[in-house]
Scaffold this active site. Structure first.
Site, short mmCIF file in Angstrom:
data_model
loop_
_atom_site.label_atom_id
_atom_site.label_comp_id
_atom_site.label_asym_id
_atom_site.label_seq_id
_atom_site.Cartn_x
_atom_site.Cartn_y
_atom_site.Cartn_z
N CYS A 1 0.81 -1.22 0.00
CA CYS A 1 0.00 0.00 0.00
C CYS A 1 0.85 1.27 0.00
CB CYS A 1 -0.98 -0.05 1.16
SG CYS A 1 -2.03 -1.50 1.00
N HIS B 1 -9.64 2.66 1.46
CA HIS B 1 -8.22 2.37 1.19
C HIS B 1 -8.08 1.91 -0.26
CE1 HIS B 1 -4.20 1.23 1.35
NE2 HIS B 1 -4.16 0.57 2.49
N THR C 1 -7.43 0.84 11.14
CA THR C 1 -7.28 -0.35 11.97
C THR C 1 -6.93 0.11 13.39
OG1 THR C 1 -4.93 -0.62 11.47
CG2 THR C 1 -6.48 -1.78 10.05
N HIS D 1 -1.35 8.04 6.33
CA HIS D 1 -1.71 6.78 5.67
C HIS D 1 -2.86 6.08 6.40
CE1 HIS D 1 -1.23 2.85 3.78
NE2 HIS D 1 -1.26 2.32 4.98
#
Lengths: 83, 414
Positions: free
Chosen positions: B167, B341, B309, B305
Site C-alpha cells: 500500500c 483504502h 485499523t 496513511h
C-alpha cells in the site's frame, strides 16, 4: 443444429469477441480477418467459446477451417448437427 | 530554506489523471473532499457477500475500445483512463512527443488475483477442467500488465513496468518516475498507482479473517481513521497517475506546475509481516525531510496513511508525533476517511487531493471522527471540517504497507 443455427451461434461468439465491429454486413465467403480486427488471441477465443458452450474440441491443425463464416459453418456442421 | 538544485534535476508534477470513488478528475475529487462527501458504498462480491467498498465510476470507453476493455484488466483500464487524463491535463503536445522517451511507472499493491479468481470460478463450472482456462490469463496476470496496457493504448515505446510495493505503491510509483527522469532514462514520466483490488474476494476475506475489515450501517461512515470506534479497512479501487517532467523542460514549454518533488524516502521495518513499526515510519519521514532540507515545522500538511485499523492508526500517530509533535504550523489529515483504502492507488490519490491546498489555502479534513481516540490526538489534526490555513508551502504524504514498507514524499509549491 441447422446450418443457420450454427451460423447464428458463431455470429454470437464473434459479437462477444469483437464488440466494436458491425457484423450486420459480414460477407460469409470472405475471411474474418479481412473484415474485422481479429488477432490470434481472438481466434483462440472462438475455439475456447465453442469448447465452453458446446464441448467441441478443435485440434490446432484444424484452426485454418475457422477463416471465414462459410468455412467455419462447414467445418462445424458434422459436429453440431445433432446438438 | 534556499534550494540550490539544478533545474534539470528538479522534478515537477505537470498533469494529474485520477479516478476515485468520489470523483473522476481532480476538481470533482477536491470538491468532494472539501464538502465531506464519501465515496464508499454497499458492495457485493462472490463468496464474501454483502460488504462495503469504494467503487470508481469513470467511463472506460472514453479512452478504450470495447475490445480493449474485454481483452485487458480492470487495473489496465484504470491506468489507461488516468494516464490519458494526466497527459491531457499536462497540455503536452502528445502527437509530437518522442514516445521512445516516455516512461510508465505504475505502483500496484498486487496484480493477478482478480483474473486468477475469475478463471478458477469459471473452470469450477466445468468440473475444474483446465482446458477451458483462458489463454488471456497470462498476459492479464503478468505483473507489468497495468503499465503495459497503458503503453499499448498510448503507443508509448519507452520503458514500462509496475512497482509492487503493497500500500506504499502510489508513492513508490511517483518516486520511481522521478528517479528515472533524474537518471535520464526518460524525458517524460507517467507515474503513480492503480488498484483493481475490490474485484478480488480474497482481499475482503483476508482482511475479514484478520479482523480488519470495516463494517457500518452507513457506508459513508464506515472508514473512520482516528475514531475510537473504528473497526477496520474499507477496500476501494482507484487510480492516480501524474505526468512528471524536469523543471527545465516544464518551464521551457510554459507548463502548469502542480508542485515539485523536493524530497522522498522509502524504508523497511524488518519487524513484522503486518504490524507497522513507528520507529521506522518516523525514520522514513525524517529521511524525506532531511533530503528535502526541511524542518518539520515547514511542512504545511501531513497526509497520513492511517487505514482505520485499531493498532495501525495508533502506531502511525506515534511516528507522526515523534516527527511533528513540536511543529506548530503543521496540519494533519486523512483521505481514507472519504474514499476508503485504494491500496496501490492510495498514496498517489491521497497526495492529489491535497495538492490544491497550495493554491486555495484550505486543508481538507479527516471525516467520520465522532469520538477521537486519545492515542490519535495529534496536534494539528483537522477534524470533520476543512480548515483555511492560508499559506501552504510543503505537503508530506505518507504511505505504508505490509511486510513493513514505508514511503514518504514531500511536494513543494512552485
Amino acid at each position: 443444429m441447422t446450418k443457420d443455427e450454427i451460423r447464428a451461434e458463431v455470429l454470437d461468439i464473434l459479437t462477444d469477441i469483437a464488440p466494436d465491429e458491425d457484423l450486420s454486413s459480414l460477407d460469409d465467403s470472405q475471411s474474418f480477418r479481412e473484415q474485422m480486427e481479429l488477432d490470434s488471441m481472438d481466434f483462440l477465443d472462438i475455439v475456447m467459446e465453442l469448447r465452453k458452450r458446446h464441448r467441441i474440441q478443435i485440434p490446432e491443425d484444424d484452426y485454418v477451417n475457422l477463416a471465414s463464416m462459410d468455412s467455419t459453418v462447414a467445418y462445424l456442421e458434422p459436429m453440431m448437427k445433432d446438438m | 530554506m534556499i534550494r540550490s538544485v539544478q533545474d534539470d534535476r528538479r522534478i515537477v508534477i505537470t498533469g494529474i489523471g485520477l479516478t476515485a470513488p468520489n470523483g473522476d478528475n481532480l476538481a470533482d475529487y477536491r470538491a468532494a473532499l472539501l464538502a465531506g462527501r464519501s465515496g464508499v458504498d454497499h458492495y457485493n462480491i462472490r463468496y464474501v457477500g454483502d460488504t462495503l467498498a469504494g467503487q470508481c465510476r469513470f467511463d472506460e470507453l472514453r479512452h478504450q475500445k470495447r475490445r480493449e476493455v474485454r481483452r485487458g484488466t480492470r487495473a489496465g483500464s484504470v491506468g489507461i483512463y488516468c494516464a490519458q487524463e494526466a497527459v491531457a491535463d499536462a497540455g503536452v503536445d502528445w502527437a509530437n512527443i518522442d514516445r521512445e522517451r516516455v516512461g510508465v511507472y505504475i505502483g500496484v499493491t498486487e496484480h493477478g488475483n482478480v483474473e486468477t479468481e475469475n478463471e478458477i470460478n469459471e473452470i469450477k463450472a466445468f468440473d475444474y477442467d483446465t482446458k477451458v482456462w483462458s489463454h488471456h490469463h497470462n498476459p492479464r496476470t503478468v505483473a507489468n500488465n497495468p503499465a503495459g496496457e497503458i503503453t499499448l493504448n498510448m503507443g508509448i515505446t519507452g520503458p514500462h513496468y509496475t512497482i509492487g510495493a503493497a500500500c506504499a505503491a502510489g508513492n513508490a510509483g511517483l518516486i520511481q518516475g522521478a528517479q528515472m527522469l533524474t537518471l535520464g532514462e526518460c524525458d517524460f514520466a507517467i507515474a503513480g498507482g492503480v488498484s483493481e483490488s475490490i474485484h478480488t474476494f480474497g482481499i475482503f476475506a483476508g482482511f475479514a479473517s484478520q479482523g480488519a475489515l470495516a463494517s457500518h450501517a452507513d457506508p459513508a461512515r464506515a472508514s473512520r481513521p482516528f475514531d475510537k470506534a473504528r473497526n477496520g479497512i474499507v477496500v476501494s479501487e482507484g487510480g492516480c497517475l501524474y505526468t512528471l517532467e524536469r523543471y527545465s523542460d516544464a518551464a521551457l514549454r510554459g507548463a502548469k506546475i502542480y508542485g515539485e518533488l523536493v524530497g522522498y524516502a522509502m524504508t523497511s521495518d524488518a519487524t513484522d509481516f503486518v504490524l507497522p513499526n513507528p520507529v521506522q515510519q518516523a525514520r522514513c519521514m525524517e529521511l524525506a525531510l532531511k533530503r528535502a532540507g526541511l524542518n518539520a515545522d515547514e511542512i504545511g500538511i501531513v497526509s497520513t496513511h492511517a487505514t482505520a485499523t485499531t493498532s495501525g492508526d495508533i502506531q502511525e500517530c506515534q511516528a507522526v508525533r515523534r516527527v511533528f509533535g513540536k511543529s506548530t504550523r503543521t496540519k494533519i489529515n486523512n483521505t481514507k476517511s472519504f474514499i476508503g483504502h485504494a491500496m496501490g492507488a492510495a498514496g498517489s490519490l491521497e497526495l492529489a487531493g491535497n495538492l490544491p491546498s497550495f493554491h486555495d489555502g484550505v486543508v481538507h479534513a479527516t471525516i467520520n471522527v465522532e469520538d477521537l481516540d486519545p492515542e490519535c490526538d495529534l496536534p494539528g489534526l483537522v477534524l470533520n471540517e476543512p480548515q483555511e490555513v492560508g499559506d501552504v508551502q510543503y505537503i508530506l504524504n505518507n504511505s505504508f504497507g505490509m511486510l513493513g514498507i514505508n514511503s514518504a514524499v514531500i511536494i513543494g509549491r512552485v
